[in-house]
Design a protein around this motif. Structure first.
Motif, short mmCIF file in Angstrom:
data_model
loop_
_atom_site.label_atom_id
_atom_site.label_comp_id
_atom_site.label_asym_id
_atom_site.label_seq_id
_atom_site.Cartn_x
_atom_site.Cartn_y
_atom_site.Cartn_z
N PRO A 20 0.84 -1.22 0.00
CA PRO A 20 0.00 0.00 0.00
C PRO A 20 0.86 1.25 0.00
O PRO A 20 1.88 1.33 0.69
N GLY A 21 0.49 2.21 -0.80
CA GLY A 21 1.22 3.47 -0.88
C GLY A 21 0.36 4.55 -1.46
O GLY A 21 -0.81 4.32 -1.80
N PRO A 22 0.89 5.77 -1.60
CA PRO A 22 0.10 6.90 -2.11
C PRO A 22 -0.48 6.67 -3.49
O PRO A 22 -1.63 7.03 -3.75
N ASP A 23 0.31 6.08 -4.40
CA ASP A 23 -0.19 5.87 -5.75
C ASP A 23 -1.34 4.87 -5.77
O ASP A 23 -2.36 5.08 -6.45
N MET A 24 -1.20 3.79 -5.02
CA MET A 24 -2.27 2.80 -4.93
C MET A 24 -3.53 3.43 -4.35
O MET A 24 -4.64 3.24 -4.87
#
Length: 201
Positions: A20-24
């Motif tokens: 999980p990250g900002p782009d996702m």
């Protein structure tokens, strides 16, 4: 790269893009709030930004930024301010799924949103500068060509995963869509959370 190194590299990229990250979060929230088409355009904007990060890291800008914490902080706070601005702007807009008449202008805005959201994240630039050189072989083909190939694989792999998240989010949302009217708050909330994460990182 030989076959084993290529497989290792792609596996490492898959592991990165599965986390999980900002782009996702951005493509999932966009797919849930505005549908698959707009989310895919956002994913293209993110991919274009990743290509810029690959280019900048190859030019040594990542190392320059890392050596000057002030510049790094400036970019980080600028990115957070941009995300908060997007949240406020979207709270004033209707985030229902787009009609055919307004897909084109919103698609353009979504591309820019994806591009700038990723571009203003200094961690993405630093990631490229730290990750890609580990797979460059001094005894192989020319270093620029290796870097170009590695960067291309990074951008395409990231685009694949972002597109997958966008399509899944849009499909699940269609099945679970409620009439509570809360959908219009999804993207603004995501941008506020991402801004806080960017500042705190």
């Amino acid at each position: 790269m030989d076959t084993s190194t290529s497989i290792m590299y792609l596996a490492a990229l898959a592991g990165v893009f599965l986390l999980p990250g900002p782009d996702m979060a951005l493509v999932i929230a966009t797919g849930a709030a505005r549908g698959a088409g707009i989310a895919l355009v956002t994913a293209l904007g993110i991919a274009a930004s990743r290509a810029m990060h690959v280019l900048m890291s190859g030019l040594g800008l990542a190392a320059l930024m890392a050596a000057h914490p002030g510049a790094l902080s400036l970019v980080r706070w600028g990115g957070a301010a941009y995300l908060v601005y997007l949240a406020v702007k979207m709270l004033r807009a209707n985030l229902q799924l787009d009609t055919v008449a307004d897909v084109a202008p919103k698609a353009g805005a979504s591309f820019v949103r994806g591009f700038l959201t990723n571009l203003l994240n200094p961690k993405a630039l630093l990631f490229c500068s730290l990750f890609l050189p580990q797979f460059v072989s001094a005894g192989g083909a020319s270093v620029p060509m290796q870097y170009l190939w590695l960067g291309t694989l990074l951008v395409l792999t990231g685009l694949f995963f972002d597109a997958l998240y966008a399509l899944l989010a849009a499909r699940i949302t269609r099945r679970m869509k409620s009439k509570s009217g809360m959908g219009k708050y999804v993207l603004p909330a995501v941008f506020v959370v991402l801004a806080g994460r960017l500042v705190a990182s």
